[in-house]
Enzyme design. Structure first.
Site, PDB file in Angstrom:
ATOM      1  N   HIS A  84      -6.891 -10.825  -7.416  1.00  0.00           N
ATOM      2  CA  HIS A  84      -7.055 -11.781  -6.326  1.00  0.00           C
ATOM      3  C   HIS A  84      -6.474 -11.185  -5.062  1.00  0.00           C
ATOM      4  CE1 HIS A  84      -7.014 -15.587  -9.139  1.00  0.00           C
ATOM      5  NE2 HIS A  84      -8.213 -15.024  -9.071  1.00  0.00           N
ATOM      6  N   GLU A 113      -0.213   4.540  -3.684  1.00  0.00           N
ATOM      7  CA  GLU A 113      -1.402   4.421  -2.830  1.00  0.00           C
ATOM      8  C   GLU A 113      -1.214   5.113  -1.483  1.00  0.00           C
ATOM      9  OE1 GLU A 113      -1.790   0.148  -2.597  1.00  0.00           O
ATOM     10  OE2 GLU A 113      -0.472   0.013  -0.867  1.00  0.00           O
TER      11      GLU A 113
HETATM   12  C1  NOJ Z   1      -3.047  -3.233  -1.397  1.00  0.00           C
HETATM   13  C2  NOJ Z   1      -2.574  -3.055  -2.795  1.00  0.00           C
HETATM   14  O1  NOJ Z   1      -1.294  -2.477  -2.831  1.00  0.00           O
HETATM   15  C3  NOJ Z   1      -3.572  -2.210  -3.525  1.00  0.00           C
HETATM   16  O2  NOJ Z   1      -3.120  -1.933  -4.834  1.00  0.00           O
HETATM   17  C4  NOJ Z   1      -4.908  -2.890  -3.530  1.00  0.00           C
HETATM   18  O3  NOJ Z   1      -5.853  -2.027  -4.110  1.00  0.00           O
HETATM   19  C5  NOJ Z   1      -5.362  -3.216  -2.110  1.00  0.00           C
HETATM   20  N1  NOJ Z   1      -4.331  -3.884  -1.408  1.00  0.00           N
HETATM   21  C6  NOJ Z   1      -6.608  -4.090  -2.105  1.00  0.00           C
HETATM   22  O4  NOJ Z   1      -6.316  -5.341  -2.657  1.00  0.00           O
HETATM   23 CA    CA Z   2       0.312  -2.440  -0.764  1.00  0.00          CA
END
Ligand code: NOJ
Ligand code: CA
Length: 692
Positions: A385, A488
């Site tokens: 979500h 990320e």
């Molecule tokens: C930031 C979150 O840290 C990441 O894991 C996710 O893929 C993106 N937002 C999109 O929801």
């Molecule tokens: Ca994030």
């Protein structure tokens, strides 16, 4: 009293209460010490102003520091106060974590409960409660139901932390665009020129380690720390959109203000004070809460191989989902995260948060088919979500959204709150003003979702969360969260430097688990054509992070095809996520760290060791192993010529016979790491495997 720490639970409980009535108006000084006698907290009233101070082994840790509140429409509650009573008690129990970094936790403290009242014509009342542990102190305010204080709007909590020295501190700025997702800076406390988040970790000149944080943040804003003097910090509560800090009414309690105090940096990691200061499990039978590992349609979006939105590169397709489910089933992973399956991602999804629909899949994603396929393979989809800060839109749909996931056999949800600065769109009219992620409004929202998830028997992994303050003890379905700069950032920013993960365990992770998402094998992802983006570690360090960074849900984050024919992937298949015990073997904040953890479901131990940009060799004896038993160590180490920058993939995988007298030499390349599985040797192996 001798306690058997292995003893399951709540049995032992000893309460000594002595009640002490004091004369109103007297200058009071009341002491309470930790069970081992080393930490001393002194509560005093000086000229009507309440203060606390903390020392350890006779040396000041926190000098006399003020306590109190200011309100919008009432006089401050920080002066003209007198002690009207106090009592002390002791508590000692061992409780069992349903899952965690350690199974049994001893909750052992001495408590001082001080009752204060104003010496005015219409006196208001305020209590302070101090719990003093061997590993630190927690204290909180209680504002009881009372005649002269009902509904309150707090404009400031004036809790001070007057440090006894100009310690070295590791900190990130508060009130920033990207929430908690920053690289830590280190400096003397006197050089902190900004409001900072907690946990704020410090090293003193005489070798103590301190961390200021909070526990049980329930219906209150998050505490940040503002420098108000050379070595003085003051609680700075994150405000609502209108500037008020707390909207509540008596009776209420604040979160616990915590100061962890340790002789080694590693002892901060094995301090469970934050958890101890939270309420016990409220959910009863939580056998449905299951830690586990997962893969997912995720990293591909971050490196640009896939998109969340519809189109040619759409990641969440039925075919791709089946491929990930197949991989998970084949390699024993219980979960597959799928992002970008629901409509709303097209266009600017961060701006258009109201367009997210949490029950409508894209046309190329057949939810019933995929969930049936997952079930047939014994795999669970992890739902997603992303609210992109549209709280009204999410809360409107959340019941249907949870029901939809339940109907499709989904029992874990990753939530997301991408939104920047003070721009959360709340429910209700704020004349266009936004909320912070860390104010009381969002603390309430995050808590409401945890409770709703629990009612639906759903586990949570929250991104862009409120910081962890130990509520996983009370709600064991609150599994893990982001709330720091995770993997990320290596995909699309200037990246995380090699020392980042040598700081996280001593700072953010003191609050609780993190969904860091380790396990990138294609460290430079050149095929994705992202010049300038890469992961700044060796491959062995990616493995070590599974042990070093604790999380009950651990992702193998890379594209699954990057794990094919990779012998090192065996470690990720083997490594557990639920632990019997945790030991910190080496710890130097910002430089290196070695953790050993014992599997909760076998006799295996796992070790993870990581370093910053400097190579080094760390020695350790395996004294935690059982006596009279031989083990095989499966060692994943940086090759001799490995280097995060020039040769990150060079890894050696070897086996050796070890026992508790073995001294391991853990060689770490620059930006490197080492991961070791230590399992009991078979009879045959005690002859065939070469001793270390
Ligand atoms: C930031 C979150 O840290 C990441 O894991 C996710 O893929 C993106 N937002 C999109 O929801
Ligand atoms: Ca994030």
């Amino acid at each position: 009293m001798i306690l058997n720490r292995r003893n399951t639970v709540l049995g032992l409980f000893l309460v000594l209460i002595f009640f002490n009535q004091c004369k109103q108006g007297a200058e009071e000084s009341i002491d309470v010490s930790s069970p081992d006698g080393k930490i001393l907290v002194t509560f005093t009233i000086r000229g009507g102003v309440p203060h606390y101070q903390i020392s350890r082994s006779g040396r000041d840790v926190i000098k006399a520091s003020k306590l109190g509140f200011t309100f919008k429409d009432a006089a401050p509650l920080n002066r003209n106060l007198a002690v009207v009573g106090h009592r002390q008690s002791s508590f000692d129990e061992v409780w069992v974590q349903p899952w965690g970094e350690v199974k049994d936790i001893r909750n052992h403290y001495n408590q001082l409960h001080v009752q204060l009242a104003e010496t005015t014509a219409a006196p208001r009342k305020m209590n302070l409660v101090f719990k003093v542990y061997d590993d630190g102190v927690g204290f909180r305010y209680e504002l009881p139901a009372q005649e002269h204080l009902g509904a309150v709007q707090i404009t400031d909590e004036q809790t001070q932390f007057k440090l006894a020295g100009d310690h070295k501190a590791w900190w990130i700025k508060a009130y920033q665009w990207n929430r908690y997702e920053y690289l830590y800076q280190s400096s003397a406390v006197s050089d902190i020129d900004t409001v900072v988040h907690t946990p704020l970790t410090m090293e003193t000149r005489d070798g103590l380690y301190l961390s200021i944080h909070e526990a049980a943040l329930t219906d209150y804003p998050s505490m940040t720390l503002a420098p108000t003097g050379r070595t003085v910090l003051e609680c700075d509560l994150v405000p609502w959109w209108d500037g008020i800090k707390v909207k509540t009414e008596t009776p209420f309690v604040t979160p616990w203000r915590t100061i962890q105090i340790a002789e080694t940096a590693g002892d901060l990691i094995t301090s469970y004070l934050i958890l101890n200061l939270n309420e016990p499990n409220k959910l009863g039978d939580v056998s449905w809460v299951q830690p586990g590992k997962y893969v997912g349609i995720w990293w591909g979006m971050h490196i640009g191989t896939y998109t969340w939105e519809s189109g040619e590169k759409h990641g969440a397709t039925t075919a791709n989902a089946k491929r990930y489910i197949d991989f998970a089933a084949e390699h024993g992973f219980p979960g597959v995260l799928i992002e970008g399956w629901n409509t709303g991602w097209d266009g600017d999804w961060i701006a258009n948060s109201d367009l997210f629909n949490f029950t409508t899949p894209y046309d190329d994603f057949d939810m019933p088919v995929i969930s049936a396929y997952a079930a047939s393979k014994g795999v669970k989809i992890i739902g997603h979500h992303e609210t992109s800060k549209g709280i009204a839109n999410y809360e409107r749909q959340v019941d249907d959204a949870f029901r939809y996931y339940r109907q499709n056999g989904i029992n874990t949800i990753k939530t997301g709150y991408v939104g920047f600065g003070q721009n959360i769109v709340p429910v209700g009219d704020t004349s266009g003003a936004g909320e912070w992620h860390h104010g009381q409004y969002m603390v309430r929202h995050y808590r409401m979702i945890v409770e709703k998830a629990a009612e639906n028997k759903i586990m949570l992994d929250v991104h862009e969360p409120i910081k962890p303050t130990g509520i996983r003890r009370t709600y064991p379905n609150m599994m893990t969260r982001e709330g720091a700069r995770g993997q990320e950032y290596n995909a699309w920013s200037d990246g995380n430097p090699p020392d980042h993960t040598t700081i996280l365990p001593f700072t953010r992770l003191l609050g609780g688990p993190m969904d860091f998402t380790a396990g990138i094998f294609d460290l430079t992802f050149e095929a994705a054509n992202r010049p300038g983006n890469r992961v700044s570690t060796t491959l062995a360090k990616q493995l070590a992070l599974y042990v070093v960074i604790y999380s009950p849900l651990q992702m193998a984050a890379d594209l699954v095809e990057n794990y094919e024919n990779q012998p090192a992937f065996q470690f990720i298949e083997d490594v557990p996520v639920d632990w019997q015990d945790t030991r910190v073997l080496h710890a130097q904040i910002g430089d290196y760290l070695t953790i050993a953890r014992q599997d909760r479901n076998s006799a295996d131990w796992y070790m993870g060791s990581i370093t910053d940009e400097l190579g080094r060799t760390l020695e350790t004896q395996l004294t935690f192993l059982d006596a009279d038993r031989q083990y095989v160590a499966e060692i994943y180490s940086d090759a001799d010529d490995a280097d995060w920058d020039t040769n990150p993939l060079a890894i050696d995988i070897s086996r050796a016979l070890v026992d508790r007298s073995t001294t391991l030499s853990i060689r770490l390349a620059p930006g490197g790491g080492q991961a070791i599985r230590i399992r009991p040797a078979t009879e045959e192996e005690t002859h065939s495997v070469t001793p270390y």
